[in-house]
Design a protein around this motif. Structure first.
Motif, PDB file in Angstrom:
ATOM      1  N   ASP A 277       0.862  -1.179   0.000  1.00  0.00           N
ATOM      2  CA  ASP A 277       0.000   0.000   0.000  1.00  0.00           C
ATOM      3  C   ASP A 277       0.898   1.228   0.000  1.00  0.00           C
ATOM      4  O   ASP A 277       2.088   1.134   0.309  1.00  0.00           O
ATOM      5  CB  ASP A 277      -0.896  -0.014   1.233  1.00  0.00           C
ATOM      6  N   ALA A 278       0.343   2.369  -0.345  1.00  0.00           N
ATOM      7  CA  ALA A 278       1.165   3.579  -0.382  1.00  0.00           C
ATOM      8  C   ALA A 278       0.292   4.818  -0.246  1.00  0.00           C
ATOM      9  O   ALA A 278      -0.911   4.789  -0.501  1.00  0.00           O
ATOM     10  CB  ALA A 278       1.967   3.637  -1.681  1.00  0.00           C
ATOM     11  N   THR A 279       0.954   5.891   0.146  1.00  0.00           N
ATOM     12  CA  THR A 279       0.348   7.210   0.246  1.00  0.00           C
ATOM     13  C   THR A 279       1.312   8.206  -0.377  1.00  0.00           C
ATOM     14  O   THR A 279       2.517   8.121  -0.143  1.00  0.00           O
ATOM     15  CB  THR A 279       0.114   7.587   1.726  1.00  0.00           C
ATOM     16  N   ALA A 280       0.785   9.121  -1.175  1.00  0.00           N
ATOM     17  CA  ALA A 280       1.601  10.200  -1.722  1.00  0.00           C
ATOM     18  C   ALA A 280       1.153  11.506  -1.070  1.00  0.00           C
ATOM     19  O   ALA A 280      -0.048  11.733  -0.889  1.00  0.00           O
ATOM     20  CB  ALA A 280       1.439  10.293  -3.232  1.00  0.00           C
ATOM     21  N   VAL A 281       2.117  12.329  -0.702  1.00  0.00           N
ATOM     22  CA  VAL A 281       1.825  13.669  -0.199  1.00  0.00           C
ATOM     23  C   VAL A 281       2.576  14.636  -1.098  1.00  0.00           C
ATOM     24  O   VAL A 281       3.804  14.563  -1.201  1.00  0.00           O
ATOM     25  CB  VAL A 281       2.250  13.842   1.276  1.00  0.00           C
ATOM     26  N   TYR A 282       1.823  15.504  -1.774  1.00  0.00           N
ATOM     27  CA  TYR A 282       2.438  16.429  -2.718  1.00  0.00           C
ATOM     28  C   TYR A 282       1.908  17.837  -2.471  1.00  0.00           C
ATOM     29  O   TYR A 282       0.802  18.031  -1.964  1.00  0.00           O
ATOM     30  CB  TYR A 282       2.185  16.000  -4.161  1.00  0.00           C
ATOM     31  N   ASP A 283       2.723  18.809  -2.840  1.00  0.00           N
ATOM     32  CA  ASP A 283       2.362  20.211  -2.716  1.00  0.00           C
ATOM     33  C   ASP A 283       2.715  20.890  -4.036  1.00  0.00           C
ATOM     34  O   ASP A 283       3.889  20.999  -4.383  1.00  0.00           O
ATOM     35  CB  ASP A 283       3.113  20.858  -1.548  1.00  0.00           C
ATOM     36  N   VAL A 284       1.689  21.282  -4.798  1.00  0.00           N
ATOM     37  CA  VAL A 284       1.901  21.942  -6.088  1.00  0.00           C
ATOM     38  C   VAL A 284       2.378  23.363  -5.825  1.00  0.00           C
ATOM     39  O   VAL A 284       1.751  24.114  -5.076  1.00  0.00           O
ATOM     40  CB  VAL A 284       0.608  21.939  -6.934  1.00  0.00           C
ATOM     41  N   GLU A 285       3.492  23.718  -6.427  1.00  0.00           N
ATOM     42  CA  GLU A 285       4.087  25.049  -6.276  1.00  0.00           C
ATOM     43  C   GLU A 285       3.106  26.127  -6.755  1.00  0.00           C
ATOM     44  O   GLU A 285       2.624  26.084  -7.886  1.00  0.00           O
ATOM     45  CB  GLU A 285       5.391  25.128  -7.082  1.00  0.00           C
ATOM     46  N   GLY A 286       2.798  27.068  -5.873  1.00  0.00           N
ATOM     47  CA  GLY A 286       2.026  28.238  -6.247  1.00  0.00           C
ATOM     48  C   GLY A 286       0.527  28.072  -6.365  1.00  0.00           C
ATOM     49  O   GLY A 286      -0.160  29.001  -6.775  1.00  0.00           O
ATOM     50  N   ASP A 287      -0.035  26.903  -5.983  1.00  0.00           N
ATOM     51  CA  ASP A 287      -1.492  26.765  -6.107  1.00  0.00           C
ATOM     52  C   ASP A 287      -2.235  27.199  -4.845  1.00  0.00           C
ATOM     53  O   ASP A 287      -3.457  27.300  -4.833  1.00  0.00           O
ATOM     54  CB  ASP A 287      -1.901  25.348  -6.525  1.00  0.00           C
ATOM     55  N   GLY A 288      -1.496  27.456  -3.750  1.00  0.00           N
ATOM     56  CA  GLY A 288      -2.102  27.939  -2.517  1.00  0.00           C
ATOM     57  C   GLY A 288      -2.876  26.901  -1.721  1.00  0.00           C
ATOM     58  O   GLY A 288      -3.497  27.226  -0.715  1.00  0.00           O
ATOM     59  N   LYS A 289      -2.850  25.637  -2.120  1.00  0.00           N
ATOM     60  CA  LYS A 289      -3.621  24.597  -1.434  1.00  0.00           C
ATOM     61  C   LYS A 289      -2.840  23.893  -0.333  1.00  0.00           C
ATOM     62  O   LYS A 289      -3.420  23.216   0.495  1.00  0.00           O
ATOM     63  CB  LYS A 289      -4.117  23.550  -2.438  1.00  0.00           C
ATOM     64  N   GLY A 290      -1.506  24.023  -0.346  1.00  0.00           N
ATOM     65  CA  GLY A 290      -0.694  23.320   0.636  1.00  0.00           C
ATOM     66  C   GLY A 290      -0.584  21.840   0.298  1.00  0.00           C
ATOM     67  O   GLY A 290      -1.012  21.397  -0.770  1.00  0.00           O
TER      68      GLY A 290
END
Length: 138
Positions: free
Chosen positions: A112-125
């Motif tokens: 199983d897996a989980t990804a945690v990502y933060d898109v640069e500049g989208d303001g969503k964190g």
């Protein structure tokens, strides 16, 4: 999953299949493979796309009819890799492997897996993506 990146950065399709694999000495480990493809050829590919992109791979087992128990896990930071490349090259998959554990044939095993990502500049964190686990192996 499709990611709509802000500005002139190309929208990106991301897939992270999970599985388990048997390795020497009667061991097993979890595996997640990060693959992505930009959806347009002409776009701003030089800009930073992600503030962070991490994948945590888990090797899990369970007794028949029981619930999953995490046996081993590992977090891989792929931020630099996904920001540098224009698209994933299948010959250079980004792979996150959990540490191996001794295979107990009385249990059912899965990855199983989980990804945690933060898109640069989208303001969503940071956004957490719970991936589909692999089929059970007995």
């Amino acid at each position: 999953m499709s990611l709509d990146l802000p500005g002139g950065r190309p929208d990106t399709e991301v897939n992270i299949p999970t599985c388990i694999e048997i390795v020497p000495a009667n061991n097993v480990r979890g595996k997640a493979i990060l693959r992505w493809q930009m959806m347009v050829d002409q776009a701003d590919i030089a800009s930073k796309r992600f503030t962070s992109f991490k994948v945590t791979t888990r090797l899990e087992n369970r007794d028949a009819g029981g619930t999953d128990v995490v046996v081993t896990s590992k977090t891989c930071d792929f931020t630099a890799d996904v920001n540098m490349a224009t698209a994933n090259d299948p010959t250079k998959d980004l792979v996150c492997l959990s540490p191996a554990a001794t295979l107990d044939s009385s249990k059912q095993w899965s990855g199983d897996a989980t990804a945690v990502y933060d898109v640069e500049g989208d303001g969503k964190g940071p956004i957490t993506w719970h991936l589909n686990g692999s089929p059970l192996m007995s």
